[in-house]
Design a protein around this motif. Structure first.
Motif, PDB file in Angstrom:
ATOM      1  N   GLU A 101      12.896  40.059  40.197  1.00 22.22           N
ATOM      2  CA  GLU A 101      12.071  41.133  41.727  1.00 22.22           C
ATOM      3  C   GLU A 101      12.057  42.749  41.407  1.00 22.22           C
ATOM      4  O   GLU A 101      11.070  42.651  42.280  1.00 22.22           O
ATOM      5  N   ASP A 150      16.329  36.418  37.741  1.00 15.37           N
ATOM      6  CA  ASP A 150      16.480  36.795  39.097  1.00 15.37           C
ATOM      7  C   ASP A 150      16.200  37.745  40.004  1.00 15.37           C
ATOM      8  O   ASP A 150      15.002  38.864  39.894  1.00 15.37           O
ATOM      9  N   ALA A 151      17.526  38.149  39.728  1.00 18.10           N
ATOM     10  CA  ALA A 151      17.693  40.114  40.120  1.00 18.10           C
ATOM     11  C   ALA A 151      16.126  41.136  39.441  1.00 18.10           C
ATOM     12  O   ALA A 151      15.966  41.837  39.763  1.00 18.10           O
ATOM     13  N   TYR A 204       9.607  39.518  46.839  1.00 20.16           N
ATOM     14  CA  TYR A 204       9.623  38.698  45.035  1.00 20.16           C
ATOM     15  C   TYR A 204       9.457  37.486  45.689  1.00 20.16           C
ATOM     16  O   TYR A 204       8.870  36.298  45.041  1.00 20.16           O
ATOM     17  N   GLY A 205       9.965  37.115  46.696  1.00 20.79           N
ATOM     18  CA  GLY A 205       9.803  35.498  47.958  1.00 20.79           C
ATOM     19  C   GLY A 205       9.033  34.947  47.360  1.00 20.79           C
ATOM     20  O   GLY A 205       8.580  34.139  46.871  1.00 20.79           O
ATOM     21  N   SER A 244      12.054  44.325  49.271  1.00 18.47           N
ATOM     22  CA  SER A 244      11.774  44.105  47.806  1.00 18.47           C
ATOM     23  C   SER A 244      12.746  43.051  47.704  1.00 18.47           C
ATOM     24  O   SER A 244      11.277  41.432  47.149  1.00 18.47           O
ATOM     25  N   PRO A 245      12.944  41.333  48.600  1.00 18.39           N
ATOM     26  CA  PRO A 245      13.860  40.096  47.902  1.00 18.39           C
ATOM     27  C   PRO A 245      12.211  39.932  48.771  1.00 18.39           C
ATOM     28  O   PRO A 245      12.134  38.786  48.312  1.00 18.39           O
ATOM     29  N   GLN A 280      13.288  37.800  57.745  1.00 27.27           N
ATOM     30  CA  GLN A 280      12.183  37.792  56.664  1.00 27.27           C
ATOM     31  C   GLN A 280      10.759  37.060  57.459  1.00 27.27           C
ATOM     32  O   GLN A 280       9.644  37.843  57.403  1.00 27.27           O
ATOM     33  N   TRP A 332       9.736  44.770  42.753  1.00 25.45           N
ATOM     34  CA  TRP A 332       8.668  45.405  43.486  1.00 25.45           C
ATOM     35  C   TRP A 332       8.660  46.626  42.732  1.00 25.45           C
ATOM     36  O   TRP A 332       8.086  47.734  43.820  1.00 25.45           O
ATOM     37  N   GLN A 380      13.461  31.032  48.124  1.00 26.96           N
ATOM     38  CA  GLN A 380      14.776  32.307  47.911  1.00 26.96           C
ATOM     39  C   GLN A 380      16.304  31.977  48.763  1.00 26.96           C
ATOM     40  O   GLN A 380      17.479  32.029  48.032  1.00 26.96           O
TER      41      GLN A 380
END
Lengths: 201, 201
Positions: free
Chosen positions: A137, A133-134, A163-164, A159-160, B191, A141, B172
């Motif tokens: 992401e 998952d990382a 991606y989310g 970044s998270p 977020q 990014w 997430q």
DNA sequence: AAGTTTTCTTGACAACTGTCAAGAACGGGC
DNA sequence: GCCCGTTCTTGACAGTTGTCAAGAAAACTT
């Protein structure tokens, strides 16, 4: 003790890859829970017992398989990032690739979401899933930062978060694809064209 | 033939609800695939055979259960929508509720994502999942339109897109919650505060 | 209180699961 | 040819699964 160093070391690994490839077929069709080792072996040139010669148990096979697949995946948009010269070109190419991979590899993607969800119930999956998952992401990014760069802006979300959000849209499209088919891909393309510009300012 | 019209019609339904409540406990803990009927009945005041008196098969029980739970869910943010008087107040209250439900009901949420993913493999789940998903989308859309209204703006994305993105962020956070715990809820809150304003212009 | 219907438990069924051990088949080196 | 390590198949194991039928228990009716 299978993994001895005599003879070509990769002969062993090549069989593992072959097993993984067969396993992915079945896993993508039936999902993690319903794909039995006998079924997996049935869709391969081997018998069901061979799995325990190359893998310790089912979990190791599954993790190896999804890693094997995702290794090829995480570079999917790198060419897009590299070759695009304008923001709009990047968006279009990115959106097109997203739609393409749903069309061509839907079973692999739903398997991924299956495993990621199962990792919330089964500890043994957690580490591998977290790692992949990382990587996904990071892949997204690279697209976002490149877009911002081409547009002379900077990302408006972390970044998270990026991606989310995009993963959510992708998953939604995948879900709709299995019921509705082709038309949802246009919707996805449109969504990405609307959303990406919101992620840089 | 269980569902006869003699006596209170809801006596029967009340037991179904009771079964559903027990089933949700086990399903939320073990997931769809690993939660057997015996295990479900074990966490209930009844024996394993009673399930087939109230439900035709496992699938019907599971669908009934998730419907039973989600019926209470889809109004979760309605009070927030109703009572907020400024955009910022709405965002804060919405973000707080999101974090709260992850903290308090994580097993139910991961069950939901489990079932939604399984619906890509199992046709029998598809209809119920699609219906619930639409209700969730509508729930989110009420938040978005209310936010835009309070801010004197209009939504910058469609209803499916808004749901997809926020659902992605939520999922997430849920995933991270099962491994990292409390701290991820702050990240989610941040977020949402960043993202919601992007969804209206 | 007896009879009838609803509700629930028990125990069994066939099918399927991951795992593993015993040995067959295969491969290359002498 | 034979030998030996690697590779693979076969068949079995113990456990689990969803389902269902037979009958016990409980609830209700008259």
């Amino acid at each position: 003790m299978p993994p001895v160093k005599t003879r070509p070391v990769d002969k062993f690994d090549r069989r593992r890859d072959e097993l993984a490839e067969s396993a992915l077929l079945t896993l993508g069709e039936m999902g993690y829970a319903r794909a039995s080792l006998r079924e997996i072996a049935g869709n391969s040139p081997f018998s069901h017992g061979v799995v325990h010669y190359y893998f310790q148990d089912k979990l190791e096979l599954v993790i190896y398989s999804v890693r094997y697949y995702k290794a090829r995946c995480v570079t999917r948009y790198d060419a897009v990032v590299r070759d695009s010269t304008t923001p709009d070109e990047l968006i279009d190419a990115f959106a097109a690739k997203l739609a393409e991979t749903i069309r061509d590899e839907a079973p692999m993607h739903r398997l991924w979401y299956d495993l990621r969800t199962q990792s919330m119930f089964e500890d043994g999956l957690r580490d591998a899933i977290t790692e992949i998952d990382a990587a996904l992401e990071a892949m997204i990014w690279r697209v976002i930062t490149r877009y911002a760069e081409l547009a002379g802006l900077s990302p408006s979300v972390t970044s998270p978060a990026a991606y989310g959000m995009l993963d959510g849209l992708f998953q939604q499209a995948l879900l709709a694809w299995t019921t509705t088919g082709e038309p949802v891909l246009d919707a996805l393309t449109t969504q990405v064209r609307t959303v990406l510009p919101l992620l840089a300012r």
